[in-house]
Design a protein around this motif. Structure first.
Motif, PDB file in Angstrom:
ATOM      1  N   LEU A  53      41.993  39.398  49.559  1.00 25.56           N
ATOM      2  CA  LEU A  53      40.772  40.035  49.057  1.00 25.56           C
ATOM      3  C   LEU A  53      41.057  41.462  48.575  1.00 25.56           C
ATOM      4  CD1 LEU A  53      38.126  38.786  51.651  1.00 25.56           C
ATOM      5  CD2 LEU A  53      38.401  38.065  49.263  1.00 25.56           C
ATOM      6  N   SER A  54      41.910  42.186  49.298  1.00 22.71           N
ATOM      7  CA  SER A  54      42.263  43.551  48.880  1.00 22.71           C
ATOM      8  C   SER A  54      42.954  43.550  47.524  1.00 22.71           C
ATOM      9  CB  SER A  54      43.181  44.210  49.909  1.00 22.71           C
ATOM     10  OG  SER A  54      42.477  44.542  51.054  1.00 22.71           O
ATOM     11  N   VAL A  55      43.872  42.621  47.336  1.00 21.09           N
ATOM     12  CA  VAL A  55      44.585  42.551  46.059  1.00 21.09           C
ATOM     13  C   VAL A  55      43.612  42.235  44.930  1.00 21.09           C
ATOM     14  CG1 VAL A  55      46.267  41.197  44.742  1.00 21.09           C
ATOM     15  CG2 VAL A  55      46.837  42.006  47.017  1.00 21.09           C
ATOM     16  N   LEU A  62      45.599  39.269  38.053  1.00 21.99           N
ATOM     17  CA  LEU A  62      46.752  38.970  38.908  1.00 21.99           C
ATOM     18  C   LEU A  62      48.081  39.035  38.149  1.00 21.99           C
ATOM     19  CD1 LEU A  62      45.428  36.127  41.232  1.00 21.99           C
ATOM     20  CD2 LEU A  62      45.824  38.534  41.775  1.00 21.99           C
ATOM     21  N   ARG A  63      48.036  38.988  36.820  1.00 16.80           N
ATOM     22  CA  ARG A  63      49.283  39.113  36.050  1.00 16.80           C
ATOM     23  C   ARG A  63      49.914  40.495  36.244  1.00 16.80           C
ATOM     24  NH1 ARG A  63      47.827  37.845  30.233  1.00 16.80           N
ATOM     25  NH2 ARG A  63      45.732  38.256  30.973  1.00 16.80           N
ATOM     26  N   TYR A  64      49.110  41.474  36.655  1.00 13.80           N
ATOM     27  CA  TYR A  64      49.636  42.816  36.904  1.00 13.80           C
ATOM     28  C   TYR A  64      50.684  42.815  38.010  1.00 13.80           C
ATOM     29  CZ  TYR A  64      46.235  45.315  33.991  1.00 13.80           C
ATOM     30  OH  TYR A  64      45.527  45.815  32.953  1.00 13.80           O
ATOM     31  N   LEU A  65      50.688  41.799  38.849  1.00 13.77           N
ATOM     32  CA  LEU A  65      51.664  41.736  39.944  1.00 13.77           C
ATOM     33  C   LEU A  65      53.100  41.740  39.427  1.00 13.77           C
ATOM     34  CD1 LEU A  65      49.988  39.180  42.354  1.00 13.77           C
ATOM     35  CD2 LEU A  65      50.274  41.631  42.714  1.00 13.77           C
ATOM     36  N   THR A  66      53.319  41.223  38.242  1.00  8.67           N
ATOM     37  CA  THR A  66      54.677  41.166  37.704  1.00  8.67           C
ATOM     38  C   THR A  66      55.026  42.376  36.844  1.00  8.67           C
ATOM     39  OG1 THR A  66      53.912  39.878  35.808  1.00  8.67           O
ATOM     40  CG2 THR A  66      54.705  38.648  37.735  1.00  8.67           C
ATOM     41  N   TYR A  67      54.064  43.278  36.612  1.00  8.95           N
ATOM     42  CA  TYR A  67      54.292  44.416  35.726  1.00  8.95           C
ATOM     43  C   TYR A  67      54.714  45.692  36.444  1.00  8.95           C
ATOM     44  CZ  TYR A  67      51.788  41.625  32.241  1.00  8.95           C
ATOM     45  OH  TYR A  67      51.384  40.642  31.385  1.00  8.95           O
ATOM     46  N   THR A  68      54.497  45.777  37.752  1.00  8.99           N
ATOM     47  CA  THR A  68      54.791  47.018  38.468  1.00  8.99           C
ATOM     48  C   THR A  68      55.689  46.743  39.662  1.00  8.99           C
ATOM     49  OG1 THR A  68      52.860  46.777  39.908  1.00  8.99           O
ATOM     50  CG2 THR A  68      52.538  48.023  37.860  1.00  8.99           C
ATOM     51  N   LEU A  74      54.869  43.454  46.566  1.00  5.49           N
ATOM     52  CA  LEU A  74      53.817  42.659  47.201  1.00  5.49           C
ATOM     53  C   LEU A  74      54.179  41.176  47.186  1.00  5.49           C
ATOM     54  CD1 LEU A  74      51.043  42.799  48.570  1.00  5.49           C
ATOM     55  CD2 LEU A  74      50.051  42.321  46.325  1.00  5.49           C
ATOM     56  N   LEU A  75      54.746  40.706  46.100  1.00 10.97           N
ATOM     57  CA  LEU A  75      55.182  39.307  46.039  1.00 10.97           C
ATOM     58  C   LEU A  75      56.312  39.039  47.037  1.00 10.97           C
ATOM     59  CD1 LEU A  75      55.030  38.705  42.178  1.00 10.97           C
ATOM     60  CD2 LEU A  75      53.457  37.832  43.930  1.00 10.97           C
ATOM     61  N   LEU A 123      56.375  51.159  51.912  1.00  9.57           N
ATOM     62  CA  LEU A 123      56.687  51.438  50.511  1.00  9.57           C
ATOM     63  C   LEU A 123      55.475  51.207  49.613  1.00  9.57           C
ATOM     64  CD1 LEU A 123      60.208  49.749  50.279  1.00  9.57           C
ATOM     65  CD2 LEU A 123      59.713  52.201  50.274  1.00  9.57           C
ATOM     66  N   LEU A 124      54.732  50.153  49.883  1.00  4.04           N
ATOM     67  CA  LEU A 124      53.570  49.823  49.057  1.00  4.04           C
ATOM     68  C   LEU A 124      52.486  50.899  49.103  1.00  4.04           C
ATOM     69  CD1 LEU A 124      53.208  46.017  49.805  1.00  4.04           C
ATOM     70  CD2 LEU A 124      53.754  47.042  47.608  1.00  4.04           C
ATOM     71  N   THR A 125      52.362  51.574  50.238  1.00 11.69           N
ATOM     72  CA  THR A 125      51.304  52.575  50.359  1.00 11.69           C
ATOM     73  C   THR A 125      51.548  53.802  49.481  1.00 11.69           C
ATOM     74  OG1 THR A 125      52.354  53.582  52.292  1.00 11.69           O
ATOM     75  CG2 THR A 125      50.670  51.903  52.697  1.00 11.69           C
ATOM     76  N   TYR A 126      52.778  53.999  49.035  1.00 12.24           N
ATOM     77  CA  TYR A 126      53.089  55.154  48.200  1.00 12.24           C
ATOM     78  C   TYR A 126      53.200  54.813  46.716  1.00 12.24           C
ATOM     79  CZ  TYR A 126      53.776  57.879  52.360  1.00 12.24           C
ATOM     80  OH  TYR A 126      53.575  58.533  53.543  1.00 12.24           O
ATOM     81  N   MET A 127      52.837  53.583  46.353  1.00 15.46           N
ATOM     82  CA  MET A 127      52.944  53.166  44.955  1.00 15.46           C
ATOM     83  C   MET A 127      51.570  52.814  44.404  1.00 15.46           C
ATOM     84  SD  MET A 127      56.221  50.732  45.044  1.00 15.46           S
ATOM     85  CE  MET A 127      57.799  51.315  45.564  1.00 15.46           C
TER      86      MET A 127
END
Length: 172
Positions: A53-55, A62-68, A74-75, A123-127
């Motif tokens: 739900l957060s994502v 959801l395509r943004y998952l592969t761009y950053t 996250l994946l 790591l995710l919290t700083y991106m």
């Protein structure tokens, strides 16, 4: 976020307590593992739902998952969580067969993957989950050619791409 953090604390804290109990008192481990196994399963399910739900709230697509880098990490985290779920299933099989001592190797692996997940979360919290939305303006002055390139708005999806090339006046 609150629900996600509570579920994570239950899983991480319970797993650390399980490891501490195993190191100090191996006799009473079976009953704790039976109770913790249920809480761990519930925690992982709650983490999966609340994280999904957060994502969906953070990302417009959801395509943004592969761009950053955020999305790729996250994946990776999702992959590690799937491994944790599989290991949890194996541990539960050992507990059903009353083979607590044989499940300790799997518990150690689960603990190691928990550390990997905590590092990934750190790591995710700083991106930023969404790529920077700044247009690209590039200009190159050369001896034989001048080039200007503009990409707007420079985000995943549709963009405008303009390239201009000038030859020096002497080139004809």
């Amino acid at each position: 976020d609150f629900i996600h953090l509570v579920a994570a604390a239950c899983w991480v804290g319970g797993l650390i307590l399980l490891y501490a109990k195993w190191r100090h008192n191996k006799l009473d481990l079976g009953s704790y593992m039976q109770k913790f196994s249920k809480f761990a399963l519930i925690s992982i399910l709650v983490l999966t739902v609340s994280g999904s739900l957060s994502v969906l709230l953070f990302l417009p697509n959801l395509r943004y998952l592969t761009y950053t880098t955020w999305g790729i990490l996250l994946l990776v985290k999702v992959g590690v969580v799937v491994l944790v779920a599989l290991i949890g299933f194996v541990i539960r099989l050992f507990l059903r067969r009353k083979r607590v001592n044989q499940s300790i190797t799997w518990v150690k692996l689960d603990l190691s993957l928990m550390v990997v997940i905590v590092v990934l979360v750190g790591l995710l919290t700083y991106m930023a989950p969404i790529p920077a939305n700044e247009p690209l303006a590039w200009h190159q002055m050369g001896e034989k050619v001048h080039v200007t390139v503009d990409i707007t708005p420079k985000i995943p999806g549709n963009n405008t791409f303009v390239a201009k090339v000038w030859l020096p006046e002497k080139a004809g």
